[in-house]
Design a protein around this motif. Structure first.
Motif: not given
Length: 236
Positions: A39-45, A83-86, A111-127
């Protein structure tokens, strides 16, 4: 690729309240590859968004079979990435998939992980607010493994809080760990969220958790992930 489903169970009565869709991949040469290996590789590519849409599509296809197995009130959870949230069209794509299969958004837990939500909290909040307004239920996954503040947590329109499995490590051996876990559970209750403890694998911990009657659990103690259909398919 295929999906397996692992139930989230009521601590009080053992009934299945919802089930989480988990992606699986069998490599023709190396066998089954755990999701945390690829999954991390799928995110990277840059293909993780396509993977998420495929999982959501498959889960909605499987929803009739899930209802037959667990009852009409069952919900199905799908993991989404930062990436989905953004992604500006994710809410439209998710809505289109549920309509295609006649699944009500309030039967789908994103389900979004805490780490993903905090990557860009404002973008995540709006989405997340947009998805919530459409009826989707929102879960904060792996709570306690990231760095969210209580202020950020309170500003998200959440329905479910999933307590990270790390809270269970040696919890029966050390009273201080029990206090920490209790505090996390009480926080979710105070915010009027459904609280799910991840990674429950033995009877002793399951029995200890019964002192929290509104709690839900997920783990091998109740059920391992399993398929509801056998077909192997791949995302496009």
């Amino acid at each position: 690729m295929w999906l397996e489903y692992q139930p989230k169970v009521s601590i009080r009565d053992g009934k299945v309240r919802s089930t989480e869709a988990l992606i699986r991949w069998q490599h023709p040469e190396f066998g089954r590859i755990p999701p945390d290996h690829w999954i991390p590789l799928a995110e990277q590519v840059g293909i993780i968004h396509s993977v998420t849409l495929w999982v959501l599509d498959q889960a909605c296809q499987d929803f009739t079979a899930l209802r037959q197995r667990y009852g009409d009130s069952i919900g199905v959870a799908v993991n989404i990435s930062a990436k989905d949230v953004a992604h500006p069209l994710f809410h439209e794509e998710a809505g289109a998939i549920t309509r295609r299969y006649g699944v009500s958004p309030d039967q789908v837990i994103l389900e979004i992980t805490e780490t993903a939500a905090m990557a860009d909290p404002e973008v995540a909040r709006r989405a997340i607010r947009t998805l919530s307004s459409m009826g989707f239920r929102i879960a904060l996954d792996d709570f306690g493994s990231g760095h969210s503040s209580l202020g950020n947590l309170a500003s998200f329109p959440l329905d479910e809080l999933k307590i990270d499995r790390s809270f269970l490590q040696d919890v029966l051996l050390y009273p201080v760990r029990q206090k920490i876990l209790r505090a996390a559970l009480e926080l979710g209750e105070a915010l009027d969220l459904d609280v799910v403890v991840e990674g429950v694998e033995d009877e002793a911990i399951a029995l200890w958790l019964q002192q929290f009657p509104g709690l839900h659990g997920q783990g091998y103690y109740w059920a391992r992930p399993e398929r509801v259909r056998a077909a192997l398919v791949s995302p496009r």
